[in-house]
Scaffold this motif. Sequence first.
Motif, short mmCIF file in Angstrom:
data_model
loop_
_atom_site.label_atom_id
_atom_site.label_comp_id
_atom_site.label_asym_id
_atom_site.label_seq_id
_atom_site.Cartn_x
_atom_site.Cartn_y
_atom_site.Cartn_z
N TYR A 21 33.99 26.53 37.99
CA TYR A 21 32.86 27.12 37.29
C TYR A 21 32.62 28.57 37.70
CZ TYR A 21 31.55 22.42 35.71
OH TYR A 21 31.52 21.19 35.14
N THR A 23 35.11 30.70 39.25
CA THR A 23 36.26 31.57 39.06
C THR A 23 36.58 31.83 37.60
OG1 THR A 23 37.77 29.69 39.24
CG2 THR A 23 37.36 30.99 41.24
N PHE A 24 36.34 30.88 36.73
CA PHE A 24 36.69 31.07 35.32
C PHE A 24 35.92 32.23 34.69
CE2 PHE A 24 36.19 30.12 30.80
CZ PHE A 24 37.52 30.18 30.41
N PRO A 25 34.59 32.29 34.77
CA PRO A 25 33.90 33.42 34.14
C PRO A 25 34.21 34.76 34.80
CG PRO A 25 32.31 31.78 34.92
CD PRO A 25 33.65 31.31 35.29
N VAL A 26 34.35 34.76 36.11
CA VAL A 26 34.67 36.02 36.80
C VAL A 26 36.05 36.51 36.38
CG1 VAL A 26 35.12 37.04 39.05
CG2 VAL A 26 33.15 35.54 38.73
N THR A 27 37.02 35.61 36.30
CA THR A 27 38.37 35.98 35.89
C THR A 27 38.38 36.47 34.45
OG1 THR A 27 39.26 34.33 37.40
CG2 THR A 27 40.74 35.17 35.70
N MET A 28 37.69 35.80 33.57
CA MET A 28 37.65 36.21 32.17
C MET A 28 36.98 37.58 32.03
SD MET A 28 39.43 34.03 30.73
CE MET A 28 39.28 34.69 29.10
N PHE A 29 35.93 37.83 32.77
CA PHE A 29 35.29 39.13 32.73
C PHE A 29 36.24 40.21 33.25
CE2 PHE A 29 32.68 42.50 34.57
CZ PHE A 29 31.91 42.83 33.46
N TRP A 30 36.96 39.92 34.30
CA TRP A 30 37.89 40.88 34.88
C TRP A 30 39.02 41.20 33.91
CZ3 TRP A 30 42.99 40.12 36.98
CH2 TRP A 30 43.46 41.21 37.69
#
Length: 81
Positions: A21, A23-30
């Motif tokens: 929960y 890592t997914f949004p942070v990775t997608m934002f990056w």
Amino acid sequence: MQVAQRSRMGVKSDMFQITLYLTFPVTMFWIANPAQWFEDLIQQKKELWPPEENQCQQLEDFKGKIRKQQEKLLAAAQQSY
């Protein structure tokens, strides 16, 4: 004995879910928001619509008026004490 094993497995799955929960949004934002893209976009806008000298002078005049009003209000507040 089986209850203790089930609770440990539940903690492991909870930790996996929390990690997913976060890592997914942070990775997608990056991936989706590279800073260079925004810098290029801003540079293009500056080239299309350069600031007018008249606008800069009006802004400075407005700032001066606001500073004078603040000084007057401050002086009035100090006199009332």
